[in-house]
Motif scaffolding. Structure first.
Motif, PDB file in Angstrom:
ATOM      1  N   ASP A 132     145.363  33.700   3.281  1.00 34.78           N
ATOM      2  CA  ASP A 132     144.966  34.595   2.190  1.00 34.78           C
ATOM      3  C   ASP A 132     143.459  34.552   1.988  1.00 34.78           C
ATOM      4  OD1 ASP A 132     144.771  36.203   0.022  1.00 34.78           O
ATOM      5  OD2 ASP A 132     146.063  35.008  -1.291  1.00 34.78           O
ATOM      6  N   THR A 133     142.818  35.698   2.139  1.00 35.52           N
ATOM      7  CA  THR A 133     141.360  35.776   2.018  1.00 35.52           C
ATOM      8  C   THR A 133     140.940  36.626   0.831  1.00 35.52           C
ATOM      9  OG1 THR A 133     141.428  37.579   3.623  1.00 35.52           O
ATOM     10  CG2 THR A 133     140.894  35.392   4.458  1.00 35.52           C
ATOM     11  N   ALA A 134     141.816  36.794  -0.149  1.00 30.11           N
ATOM     12  CA  ALA A 134     141.457  37.559  -1.344  1.00 30.11           C
ATOM     13  C   ALA A 134     140.225  36.947  -2.001  1.00 30.11           C
ATOM     14  CB  ALA A 134     142.623  37.565  -2.326  1.00 30.11           C
ATOM     15  N   ALA A 135     139.341  37.819  -2.488  1.00 29.02           N
ATOM     16  CA  ALA A 135     138.068  37.459  -3.131  1.00 29.02           C
ATOM     17  C   ALA A 135     136.978  37.116  -2.133  1.00 29.02           C
ATOM     18  CB  ALA A 135     138.245  36.319  -4.136  1.00 29.02           C
ATOM     19  N   ALA A 136     137.277  37.219  -0.850  1.00 28.98           N
ATOM     20  CA  ALA A 136     136.251  36.985   0.157  1.00 28.98           C
ATOM     21  C   ALA A 136     135.426  38.254   0.369  1.00 28.98           C
ATOM     22  CB  ALA A 136     136.892  36.568   1.479  1.00 28.98           C
ATOM     23  N   GLU A 137     134.148  38.070   0.674  1.00 29.59           N
ATOM     24  CA  GLU A 137     133.271  39.195   1.001  1.00 29.59           C
ATOM     25  C   GLU A 137     133.447  39.542   2.473  1.00 29.59           C
ATOM     26  OE1 GLU A 137     130.944  40.927  -0.851  1.00 29.59           O
ATOM     27  OE2 GLU A 137     131.678  39.940  -2.675  1.00 29.59           O
ATOM     28  N   VAL A 138     133.743  40.797   2.749  1.00 31.76           N
ATOM     29  CA  VAL A 138     133.971  41.226   4.129  1.00 31.76           C
ATOM     30  C   VAL A 138     133.067  42.410   4.449  1.00 31.76           C
ATOM     31  CG1 VAL A 138     135.635  42.180   5.764  1.00 31.76           C
ATOM     32  CG2 VAL A 138     136.348  40.401   4.160  1.00 31.76           C
ATOM     33  N   THR A 139     132.420  42.335   5.588  1.00 29.53           N
ATOM     34  CA  THR A 139     131.575  43.421   6.077  1.00 29.53           C
ATOM     35  C   THR A 139     132.011  43.771   7.483  1.00 29.53           C
ATOM     36  OG1 THR A 139     129.721  42.511   4.807  1.00 29.53           O
ATOM     37  CG2 THR A 139     129.214  44.205   6.444  1.00 29.53           C
ATOM     38  N   ILE A 140     132.108  45.050   7.772  1.00 29.90           N
ATOM     39  CA  ILE A 140     132.467  45.507   9.105  1.00 29.90           C
ATOM     40  C   ILE A 140     131.284  46.263   9.701  1.00 29.90           C
ATOM     41  CG2 ILE A 140     133.979  47.029  10.450  1.00 29.90           C
ATOM     42  CD1 ILE A 140     136.219  46.351   8.503  1.00 29.90           C
ATOM     43  N   TYR A 141     130.950  45.916  10.945  1.00 29.60           N
ATOM     44  CA  TYR A 141     129.854  46.542  11.671  1.00 29.60           C
ATOM     45  C   TYR A 141     130.393  47.257  12.903  1.00 29.60           C
ATOM     46  CZ  TYR A 141     127.010  43.220   8.966  1.00 29.60           C
ATOM     47  OH  TYR A 141     126.427  42.492   7.962  1.00 29.60           O
ATOM     48  N   SER A 142     129.691  48.288  13.303  1.00 31.73           N
ATOM     49  CA  SER A 142     129.982  48.897  14.597  1.00 31.73           C
ATOM     50  C   SER A 142     129.479  47.947  15.677  1.00 31.73           C
ATOM     51  CB  SER A 142     129.287  50.253  14.733  1.00 31.73           C
ATOM     52  OG  SER A 142     127.893  50.067  14.921  1.00 31.73           O
ATOM     53  N   ILE A 143     129.882  48.197  16.913  1.00 31.02           N
ATOM     54  CA  ILE A 143     129.450  47.335  18.002  1.00 31.02           C
ATOM     55  C   ILE A 143     127.945  47.431  18.220  1.00 31.02           C
ATOM     56  CG2 ILE A 143     129.703  48.963  19.908  1.00 31.02           C
ATOM     57  CD1 ILE A 143     130.877  45.270  19.822  1.00 31.02           C
ATOM     58  N   LEU A 144     127.324  48.477  17.653  1.00 27.16           N
ATOM     59  CA  LEU A 144     125.878  48.643  17.761  1.00 27.16           C
ATOM     60  C   LEU A 144     125.137  47.986  16.602  1.00 27.16           C
ATOM     61  CD1 LEU A 144     125.740  52.370  18.928  1.00 27.16           C
ATOM     62  CD2 LEU A 144     125.687  50.302  20.324  1.00 27.16           C
ATOM     63  N   GLY A 145     125.877  47.316  15.711  1.00 28.98           N
ATOM     64  CA  GLY A 145     125.248  46.574  14.630  1.00 28.98           C
ATOM     65  C   GLY A 145     125.065  47.343  13.340  1.00 28.98           C
TER      66      GLY A 145
END
Length: 259
Positions: free
Chosen positions: A205-218
């Motif tokens: 369970d990762t609730a309350a975690a900060e998540v960022t998604i990047y493209s493969i180009l950054g």
């Protein structure tokens, strides 16, 4: 720091061909030149070569040089790319040193300027070189040899290297912990399914975690504080992405593929 892709083995004029016995790190002009550069403190990262499924089969020079960090290729599932060249060197040293993502990687097309998929140790070596450059910045007092040793030692096949994987896939977090004498905590979370079509699950369970998604180009394309351990990725275009999750003051990174 230098990253090179060009390797030498066989030529149009067979009179200039190298033999496998010449892949000893001391015969070719370019291997000797690489050793001179390394003696000045330069960290050299070079492609192993793309001859694994060809008649030549082996690494190409200067990947045979003793002081060069040689990189083979795997795909996104960590399976060796069939084209990735084989070691060892002619004098029996383990090569490649490590492997990186080099099959099915995104590159910028030199004609269209658009991203496309490509294969080659010419792509895995720059990926590893970039990570090594960042890593070296964390330990500027360390020599290039110490940096290379730490990364080799962190790799998943260090205790049992092979002719195509070398010492395997490096774990830069482990290498960092080793050089900084910090406690090492293996990434405890996972993402599944991978590849994914609609819903990406994170566990535990990762609730309350900060998540960022990047493209493969950054490029950052998504960011949120999770309220649950799922992310709806159904509207993401197909391709490869990088997910960064920040838990307890530490950042962890996973790659994943949207079908």
């Amino acid at each position: 720091m230098i990253n090179t892709s060009l390797g030498y083995s066989e030529y149009d004029n067979a009179a200039y061909n190298y033999r496998y016995s010449d892949m000893d790190g001391a015969t070719s002009f370019i291997a000797r030149g690489a050793e001179i550069a390394a003696s000045k403190g330069i960290l050299l990262v070079t492609s192993a070569g793309n001859s694994g499924n060809k008649n030549w089969k082996y690494i190409t020079t200067p990947a045979d040089a003793k002081s060069v960090f040689t990189v083979g290729a795997v795909d996104a599932s960590k399976t060796i790319a069939p084209f990735s060249s084989f070691g060892p060197t002619a004098d029996g040293r383990v090569k490649p040193d490590v492997v990186g993502h080099g099959q099915g990687v995104y590159v910028i097309d030199h004609v269209s300027g658009l991203p496309r998929l490509a294969n080659g140790t010419s792509f895995s070596a720059p990926i590893i070189a970039g990570a090594m450059a960042c890593f070296w910045q964390a330990f500027p007092a360390k020599s290039s040899t110490e940096i290379m040793d730490a990364i080799r030692n962190s790799s998943d096949r260090y205790a049992n290297p092979s002719d195509q994987y070398g010492y395997g896939i490096p774990d830069f977090e482990l290498a960092f912990a080793t050089l900084s004498n910090a406690k090492y905590s293996k990434q405890m979370f996972t993402i599944f399914p991978n590849p994914v079509e609609n819903i990406l699950y994170l566990a535990p369970d990762t609730a309350a975690a900060e998540v960022t998604i990047y493209s493969i180009l950054g490029e950052q394309i998504w960011h949120a504080t999770l309220q649950q351990n799922t992310i709806d990725v159904s509207k993401f275009p197909a391709g490869m992405y990088v997910l960064q999750i920040d838990i307890d003051g530490r950042s962890h990174v996973k790659t994943w593929i949207k079908k």
